[in-house]
Design an enzyme around this catalytic site. Sequence first.
Site, PDB file in Angstrom:
ATOM      1  N   ASP A 153      11.534  -7.515 -14.043  1.00 36.54           N
ATOM      2  CA  ASP A 153      10.213  -8.060 -15.279  1.00 36.54           C
ATOM      3  C   ASP A 153       9.334  -8.067 -15.385  1.00 36.54           C
ATOM      4  OD1 ASP A 153      10.657 -10.160 -13.464  1.00 36.54           O
ATOM      5  OD2 ASP A 153      11.704 -11.240 -14.830  1.00 36.54           O
ATOM      6  N   ASP A 182       4.429  -9.068   2.124  1.00 37.70           N
ATOM      7  CA  ASP A 182       5.606  -9.025   0.937  1.00 37.70           C
ATOM      8  C   ASP A 182       6.037 -10.102   1.745  1.00 37.70           C
ATOM      9  OD1 ASP A 182       4.290  -7.611  -0.787  1.00 37.70           O
ATOM     10  OD2 ASP A 182       6.156  -5.735  -0.804  1.00 37.70           O
ATOM     11  N   ARG A 204       1.296   0.997   1.653  1.00 33.15           N
ATOM     12  CA  ARG A 204       2.429   0.689   2.458  1.00 33.15           C
ATOM     13  C   ARG A 204       2.389   2.076   3.382  1.00 33.15           C
ATOM     14  NH1 ARG A 204       4.930  -3.267  -0.640  1.00 33.15           N
ATOM     15  NH2 ARG A 204       3.018  -4.728  -1.786  1.00 33.15           N
ATOM     16  N   GLY A 243       5.773  -3.115  -8.748  1.00 35.54           N
ATOM     17  CA  GLY A 243       6.485  -3.530  -9.799  1.00 35.54           C
ATOM     18  C   GLY A 243       6.051  -4.926 -10.275  1.00 35.54           C
ATOM     19  N   ARG A 244       5.453  -5.739  -9.712  1.00 35.68           N
ATOM     20  CA  ARG A 244       5.072  -6.707 -10.390  1.00 35.68           C
ATOM     21  C   ARG A 244       3.985  -7.427  -9.595  1.00 35.68           C
ATOM     22  NH1 ARG A 244       9.101 -11.465  -8.041  1.00 35.68           N
ATOM     23  NH2 ARG A 244       9.696 -11.168  -6.083  1.00 35.68           N
ATOM     24  N   ASP A 264       8.881  -0.109   2.567  1.00 38.21           N
ATOM     25  CA  ASP A 264       7.308  -0.232   1.582  1.00 38.21           C
ATOM     26  C   ASP A 264       7.400  -1.520   1.542  1.00 38.21           C
ATOM     27  OD1 ASP A 264      10.669  -0.109   1.204  1.00 38.21           O
ATOM     28  OD2 ASP A 264       9.834  -2.071  -0.841  1.00 38.21           O
TER      29      ASP A 264
HETATM   30  P1  AMP Z   1      10.449  -5.579  -2.011  1.00 33.83           P
HETATM   31  O1  AMP Z   1      12.520  -5.836  -2.041  1.00 33.83           O
HETATM   32  O2  AMP Z   1      10.970  -7.393  -3.122  1.00 33.83           O
HETATM   33  O3  AMP Z   1      10.116  -5.101  -1.795  1.00 33.83           O
HETATM   34  O4  AMP Z   1      10.913  -5.078  -3.837  1.00 33.83           O
HETATM   35  C1  AMP Z   1      11.048  -3.807  -3.592  1.00 33.83           C
HETATM   36  C2  AMP Z   1      10.447  -2.969  -5.156  1.00 33.83           C
HETATM   37  O5  AMP Z   1      11.247  -3.699  -6.060  1.00 33.83           O
HETATM   38  C3  AMP Z   1       8.433  -2.856  -5.267  1.00 33.83           C
HETATM   39  O6  AMP Z   1       9.076  -1.771  -5.467  1.00 33.83           O
HETATM   40  C4  AMP Z   1       8.837  -4.124  -5.879  1.00 33.83           C
HETATM   41  O7  AMP Z   1       7.726  -4.358  -6.765  1.00 33.83           O
HETATM   42  C5  AMP Z   1      10.247  -4.255  -7.037  1.00 33.83           C
HETATM   43  N1  AMP Z   1      10.473  -6.082  -7.442  1.00 33.83           N
HETATM   44  C6  AMP Z   1      10.935  -6.392  -6.696  1.00 33.83           C
HETATM   45  N2  AMP Z   1      10.798  -7.912  -7.974  1.00 33.83           N
HETATM   46  C7  AMP Z   1      10.648  -7.420  -9.100  1.00 33.83           C
HETATM   47  C8  AMP Z   1      11.124  -7.316 -10.415  1.00 33.83           C
HETATM   48  N3  AMP Z   1      10.590  -9.650 -10.311  1.00 33.83           N
HETATM   49  N4  AMP Z   1       9.860  -6.943 -11.177  1.00 33.83           N
HETATM   50  C9  AMP Z   1       9.499  -6.216 -11.244  1.00 33.83           C
HETATM   51  N5  AMP Z   1       9.736  -5.003 -10.193  1.00 33.83           N
HETATM   52  C10 AMP Z   1      10.356  -5.988  -8.513  1.00 33.83           C
HETATM   53 MG    MG Z   2       8.205  -5.454  -1.427  1.00 31.97          MG
END
Ligand code: AMP
Ligand code: MG
Length: 534
Positions: free
Chosen positions: A145, A290, A210, A112-113, A280
């Site tokens: 975002d 991550d 992953r 997502g980012r 993930d």
């Molecule tokens: P995480 O908990 O950081 O591993 O993120 C879980 C999911 O949310 C993953 O698919 C990330 O890419 C997405 N994600 C986390 N933060 C953001 C952000 N600011 N913008 C877009 N996607 C996000």
């Molecule tokens: Mg992640």
Amino acid sequence: MTPDDRSCSLEQLTFDNRFTRELPADPLATNARRQVRLSCYSRVNPTPVVGPQLVAHSREVADLLGIPAEMAASKEFAQVFAGNRVLKGMDPFAMCYGGHQFGNWAGQLGDGRAINLGEVLTPNGQCWTLQLKGAGPTPYSRTADGLAVLRSSVREFVCSEAMHHLGVPTTRALSLCLTGEKVMRDMFYNGNPQAEPGAVVCRVAQSFLRFGNFEILNSRNDLETNRRLVEFTIRNDFPHLGEATSETIARWFHEVCERTATMIIHWMRVGFVHGVMNTDNMSILGLTIDYGPYGWVEDYNPGWTPNTTDASGRRYCFGNQPKIALWNLAQLGNALIPLVGEAQPFQKGIEAYSAAYELGRETMWGQKLGITSFQSTDTPLAEEVFSLLGMAETDMTLFFRALARLDTKTEPTPAKVQALVEEAFYSPGALKGDLLAKWTDWFCRYQERLKADGLADGIRKERMNAVNPKYVLRNYLAQEAIDLAEQGDFGRIQELLDVLRLPYDEQPGRERFAQKRPDWARHRAGCSMLSCSS
Ligand code: AMP
Ligand code: MG
């Protein structure tokens, strides 16, 4: 550009983009949020930013990639690694993956980012994927975002490198850049969003796959793409296993289980708590991946979780990490069963995880305690040391360094025990009475056991200090560096990188980085608990 310009430009990097070349792509090229089916990734470019500025870079990772030192200081470097310029040969994309979050299937998540720029082929034949984190939205950004703020980027950048130098398998970090733009974040999830400096980290790994990349395909009954992804992974990242037959897939899973066990044992050895062990966030290579609301165990407490979202359930607390890894591996196994047609080989892999973990933990305990021939009969001695550490707030890192200084020539008396380990206790005077008696009793048995080994004190100390770090990225140390960075002072980030490069060395003059958490940090956000807001 003349050939001479090219020789001192990042343009000289050679890219070999196996992922995009060999795997099915999302046919849509628009950067709009959507469910992406029958594909492993979507092509997407980083979003340009107004003011790229390099904050720090890792010279070891630059070396790995064949990027000369002087190039890191160039404008071009900041342009490329803040996402403003795509080099010739790069083929940027975001991966499609799903995941089990906090025990529940969450469907499609994806990068997502994170945007993969391409795979650098080094002169010695290694392939390293460059991935920007925080470089703007992708088709997988869902409601968010696609950006990242400076504080979480400092944490990811410094910690990945610190983990590497500790000998823990991890993704690496090449660079940390400011974007010159602000990002709104509600850090405490209390309805008070603030504008924070935006940043981009360039992460580096041989693969960013992953468990969730395989799970999403299986959840959609897309066996064909799942098989292609498995074959791709075995061919590129596990070539020693040979052609991807059913037996090979089972052996591959077995190896993923063993690598995961190795990673978890390292986490338990150094006191690292990932904080968000969703599937993930589990690397197929057994790398720590991550860095979000992670933390370091300071006072030893297996129930401690750094993640505010996890505070009530404590699913991802320090002591649960081994069994959560097993649960996650079971989800990966489930996603692979249809490719092989039977569950039994995956059950065997799970058993291999448990066996590898048990054995690895004994070895690790023996190393931490300096017992060369650690046997199952020594388990109570090890279990008891951890139980005692939890009885009063005791700093795990300081304790094991103190233990290495034990002089076995004199009998352990309460006074001797106190003098040796008191500095590891958070509350002055906690080590007295019943607790001191228990510790003294433990030291008597420990010393007896060491005598049976017959190792000289000096050699034992050297060996123990090689596995029990003196310097770890204590939560408050990261926060201090963030506070300074937010004021434009990046010196502390550099200093932390330097100290954490040699985490097992004494490093005279740098003891301030080995001190236990000061009182001010006990309840301060970022030092004790962190939210996922990043
Ligand atoms: P995480 O908990 O950081 O591993 O993120 C879980 C999911 O949310 C993953 O698919 C990330 O890419 C997405 N994600 C986390 N933060 C953001 C952000 N600011 N913008 C877009 N996607 C996000
Ligand atoms: Mg992640």
